[in-house]
Design a protein around this motif. Structure first.
Motif, PDB file in Angstrom:
ATOM      1  N   PRO A 160       0.113  -1.076   0.223  1.00 38.65           N
ATOM      2  CA  PRO A 160       0.464  -0.283   0.231  1.00 38.65           C
ATOM      3  C   PRO A 160       0.788   1.511   0.063  1.00 38.65           C
ATOM      4  N   VAL A 161       1.985   0.634   0.675  1.00 34.47           N
ATOM      5  CA  VAL A 161       2.843   2.211   0.687  1.00 34.47           C
ATOM      6  C   VAL A 161       4.102   2.163  -0.618  1.00 34.47           C
ATOM      7  N   TRP A 162       4.964   1.695  -0.797  1.00 37.44           N
ATOM      8  CA  TRP A 162       5.355   0.709  -2.287  1.00 37.44           C
ATOM      9  C   TRP A 162       4.761   1.015  -2.940  1.00 37.44           C
ATOM     10  N   GLY A 163       3.505   0.623  -3.405  1.00 39.52           N
ATOM     11  CA  GLY A 163       2.844   0.638  -4.473  1.00 39.52           C
ATOM     12  C   GLY A 163       2.723   1.818  -4.896  1.00 39.52           C
ATOM     13  N   ILE A 179      -3.266  10.868  -9.949  1.00 37.25           N
ATOM     14  CA  ILE A 179      -4.228  10.623  -8.958  1.00 37.25           C
ATOM     15  C   ILE A 179      -4.120   8.998  -8.361  1.00 37.25           C
ATOM     16  N   VAL A 180      -4.418   8.643  -7.291  1.00 38.70           N
ATOM     17  CA  VAL A 180      -3.906   7.441  -7.222  1.00 38.70           C
ATOM     18  C   VAL A 180      -5.157   6.473  -5.792  1.00 38.70           C
ATOM     19  N   LYS A 181      -5.207   5.028  -7.166  1.00 39.50           N
ATOM     20  CA  LYS A 181      -6.539   4.284  -6.971  1.00 39.50           C
ATOM     21  C   LYS A 181      -5.801   2.874  -6.096  1.00 39.50           C
ATOM     22  N   PRO A 182      -5.123   3.038  -4.507  1.00 36.99           N
ATOM     23  CA  PRO A 182      -5.227   1.859  -3.902  1.00 36.99           C
ATOM     24  C   PRO A 182      -6.240   0.824  -3.914  1.00 36.99           C
ATOM     25  N   LEU A 210      -6.702  11.174  -4.548  1.00 36.95           N
ATOM     26  CA  LEU A 210      -7.010   9.694  -4.078  1.00 36.95           C
ATOM     27  C   LEU A 210      -8.399   9.557  -4.182  1.00 36.95           C
ATOM     28  N   ILE A 211      -8.305   8.451  -4.880  1.00 36.82           N
ATOM     29  CA  ILE A 211      -9.667   7.792  -4.903  1.00 36.82           C
ATOM     30  C   ILE A 211      -9.566   6.497  -4.183  1.00 36.82           C
ATOM     31  N   ALA A 212     -10.833   6.570  -2.789  1.00 37.05           N
ATOM     32  CA  ALA A 212     -10.956   5.279  -2.314  1.00 37.05           C
ATOM     33  C   ALA A 212     -12.579   4.566  -2.644  1.00 37.05           C
ATOM     34  N   GLY A 213     -12.316   3.784  -3.166  1.00 42.50           N
ATOM     35  CA  GLY A 213     -13.654   3.170  -3.813  1.00 42.50           C
ATOM     36  C   GLY A 213     -12.756   2.902  -5.178  1.00 42.50           C
ATOM     37  N   GLY A 214     -13.967   2.619  -6.307  1.00 42.25           N
ATOM     38  CA  GLY A 214     -14.252   2.788  -7.745  1.00 42.25           C
ATOM     39  C   GLY A 214     -13.447   3.953  -8.131  1.00 42.25           C
ATOM     40  N   THR A 215     -13.290   3.813  -9.432  1.00 47.21           N
ATOM     41  CA  THR A 215     -12.672   5.022 -10.223  1.00 47.21           C
ATOM     42  C   THR A 215     -14.042   5.665 -10.994  1.00 47.21           C
ATOM     43  N   GLY A 216     -15.349   5.253 -10.774  1.00 43.76           N
ATOM     44  CA  GLY A 216     -16.560   5.710 -11.760  1.00 43.76           C
ATOM     45  C   GLY A 216     -15.997   5.778 -13.247  1.00 43.76           C
ATOM     46  N   ASP A 217     -16.294   7.261 -13.937  1.00 41.78           N
ATOM     47  CA  ASP A 217     -16.054   6.716 -15.301  1.00 41.78           C
ATOM     48  C   ASP A 217     -14.840   7.240 -15.631  1.00 41.78           C
TER      49      ASP A 217
END
Length: 672
Positions: A160-163, A179-182, A210-217
């Motif tokens: 979760p950090v290195w990635g 834009i980070v989506k973990p 940061l996106i927590a969850g889905g990326t939507g469209d």
């Protein structure tokens, strides 16, 4: 309960009813929730492009490198908080070194490379000048500039950090916002790190979201100025990269996915050798670090048939003695898998492997979890006696503490087995046999992103089979995704546009802030060595008076240095050489005389001569010839708070204005 927020368009946004619960890997208890179904990803994309991108592109590579260093220091001072959270993912303190410390270390490397290998400018020069016309008045050069879009980073759960940081660092250095989506399962650790980065005040607005969850469209909003960098399963990678909008708009897509990495025990690494012990250590580490949840972990082990039994015995003993438990316990050597769902997936894959291999160590059915409700498994070692007949062993990845030993007959057989994986991030070979190493590179490199060789000579410094280094390429062909990350400045180039620029020497000099022969020169009004770093101008030139080179000079230099090569001392022998008309001056004598012609001897801004490059001797100098020097400021690069490097283009000519030598001189010059 941790409510994992998104950071969108400059604001933190909490989870909503669409949030998914996240369980602690150790106990199974729900500890967090993550996701927001109403997140405005369109606003995020616009904010990155309209606010983050322009702010980053105003900075030079060195400006951004300094920010990366400051950010790495800031995170390093606060990493204990990340450790404390990361335990809930099942990671041990040793695992934190790969993830959290590794991510911070990657930022330090890119900060250093940005200052050392890139210019203090906004345009990167990619390669040398190409002469496109006969007279040198029309030239070409490749340059690179930041893309005017955004890097969308979709990351896996295991790091979760290195990635995040291994993608963010080269993207930021390139001058592109992220834009980070973990992955949801460990997003709470990523969110904590992003909060620290933003709270530092170091980053320009819009540089990181940061996106927590889905990326939507979001993917449907991207175009050719954007980059998608994905780490995860092959199925998800295929789904994403097949998005018609990405294909129609030629959006760059980088994938790092499933990989059946392998390790080969060389025939020379027999039981009792340091190499055999090293192999066992490496295999054990790769099976147990992060509970085997590493994209680079060893899934297939190849050993000479004569060494298989000894290897099974030694590795099984190490695995069975591994302390499995609560990762917060200092005695624990392997923690839990990230979730019970991941544990179930591993067991499903193990069942498939068991149809072709015998389990020789680790029984999940008789294993008692050290903490009730946790996602624990024992490390499982299999043996396949006939790897040629196997199919699932070469196409199924159990993403956990699982590996299979298989025999090979000779080097060609080992290479064939390696390549049955159809593409991996890394393959390792433990051997001192240099011929075997060459065979492995010739036969297997085409299917592997990295080949790691280790033995008693390198083991003290070697970083390990499963440790991608920011200096080297991380990625692989085929099953591994066909992508490439890291690799030093190569990783930065994925977020830049390479463009061929053609024009006159003056045009290329202005574009690249680097003087090119044929471009306009400015005659120095005073000796350039008396000017500070900042006062020197690109193209500023000193022309020296001439100096005669005598036979006495040549003989004195020869006896003083001991360089009595016949071309300098024997007239008949020199004439017999097709390169010389007779006795000639030493090349290094010419360099010494050149320095004597252009050096200003008094103390001043020039602090040191640090070397020279691209030295070419173009024409011999005979006794009685004269030489003169043209010294031109070629390029300036700041190095510290008090001095910078100046590169000078030096041309040595004879009495007929013919070039006899050409090179680049490097000096360190004070700012004041």
């Amino acid at each position: 309960m941790i409510d994992v927020h998104s950071f969108a368009a400059g604001h933190w946004t909490p989870s909503d009813s669409a949030a998914r619960p996240i369980a602690c890997a150790i106990t199974g208890e729900i500890i967090a929730r993550s996701g927001n179904g109403a997140l405005d990803v369109g606003a995020m994309h616009a904010y990155a492009r309209e606010v983050g991108g322009p702010a980053l592109r105003k900075l030079t590579f060195h400006d951004r490198a300094r920010m990366l260093k400051a950010l790495a220091i800031y995170l390093g001072e606060r990493k204990q908080a990340l450790y404390d959270l990361s335990f809930h993912t099942g990671a041990t303190q040793a695992d934190h070194a790969f993830d959290i410390d590794g991510g911070i270390g990657t930022m330090f490397v890119y900060a250093s490379k940005g200052r050392r290998e890139m210019p203090d400018a906004r345009i990167y020069l990619d390669g040398e000048v190409e002469q496109l016309g006969r007279e040198g008045t029309f030239l070409g050069r490749h340059v690179a500039v930041p893309l005017q879009g955004v890097g969308v980073h979709i990351n896996a759960f295991n790091f979760p950090v290195w990635g995040m940081l291994e993608k963010f660092a080269p993207t930021f250095l390139a001058g592109v916002p992220s834009i980070v989506k973990p992955a949801t399962a460990t997003s709470y650790v990523t969110e904590a790190c992003v909060r620290m980065m933003l709270e530092s005040g170091i980053l320009p607005d819009g540089a990181l979201q940061l996106i927590a969850g889905g990326t939507g469209d979001l993917l449907k909003r991207l175009d050719a100025q954007d980059v998608v960098s994905f780490t995860g399963s092959a199925d998800t990678a295929l789904k994403l990269r097949s998005e018609p909008h990405l294909l129609a708009n030629a959006v760059r897509f980088v994938a790092e996915q499933d990989s059946l990495n392998a390790s080969v025990l060389g025939p020379d690494a027999a039981p009792g050798t340091p190499e055999f012990d090293l192999f066992v250590t490496e295999a054990h580490r790769e099976m147990t670090t992060k509970a085997g949840q590493k994209c680079t972990a060893i899934r297939r082990i190849m050993a000479p048939a004569t060494h298989v039994d000894a290897l099974i015995a030694a590795l099984s003993e190490r695995l069975q003695s591994t302390q499995i438990g609560d990762p917060r316990d200092k005695a624990t050597r392997m923690g839990a898998l990230v979730s019970t769902a991941q544990r179930a997936d591993v067991l499903e894959k193990v069942a498939a492997l068991a149809t072709e291999a015998e389990r020789v160590s680790g029984d999940p059915d008789s294993f008692r979890a050290p903490v009730e409700g946790g996602a624990f498994l024992p490390p499982m070692l299999f043996h396949c006696a006939d790897p040629d007949a196997a199919e699932r062993l070469h196409d199924t990845e159990a993403f956990g503490p699982v590996s299979t030993i298989m025999p090979y007959r000779d080097a060609d057989h080992a290479i064939a087995l390696l390549n049955r994986g159809k593409g991996s991030l890394v393959a390792s070979v433990i051997t001192r046999d240099t011929d075997l190493a060459r065979e492995m590179v010739l036969g297997a490199a085409a299917w592997h992103g990295r080949l790691y060789f280790n033995n008693r000579d390198s083991m003290a410094e070697a970083t390990g089979h499963g440790a991608p280094m920011p200096h080297m390429v991380h990625g692989g062909p085929g099953r591994a995704g066909g992508g490439e990350e890291l690799g030093g400045i190569r990783g930065v180039m994925h977020y830049m546009q390479r463009t061929a620029v053609q024009g006159s020497p003056d045009i290329l000099t202005a574009v690249g802030a680097e003087w090119i022969p044929g471009a306009t020169e400015t005659t120095a009004s005073e000796h350039p060595f008396t000017k500070t770093f900042h006062d020197l101008a690109i193209g500023e030139t000193l022309h020296t008076d001439p100096r005669e080179v005598t036979l006495d000079d040549i003989e004195t230099f020869a006896h003083f240095t001991g360089d009595t090569f016949y071309a300098h001392m024997d007239e008949e022998a020199a004439k017999a050489n097709p390169f010389f008309p007779g006795r000639v001056a030493h090349g290094y004598l010419l360099l010494s005389f050149a320095a004597g012609l252009f050096v200003q001897p008094d103390p001043g801004p020039v602090l040191a001569n640090t070397g020279l490059g691209a030295l070419t001797f173009l024409k011999p100098v005979s006794p009685g010839d004269t030489i003169a020097v043209r010294l031109t400021v070629k390029k300036k690069t700041p190095r510290t708070d008090t001095y910078g490097q100046v590169r000078w283009h030096v041309t040595v000519t004879n009495q007929d204005a013919e070039k006899v030598a050409e090179y680049e001189l490097h000096t360190m010059n004070a700012y004041s």
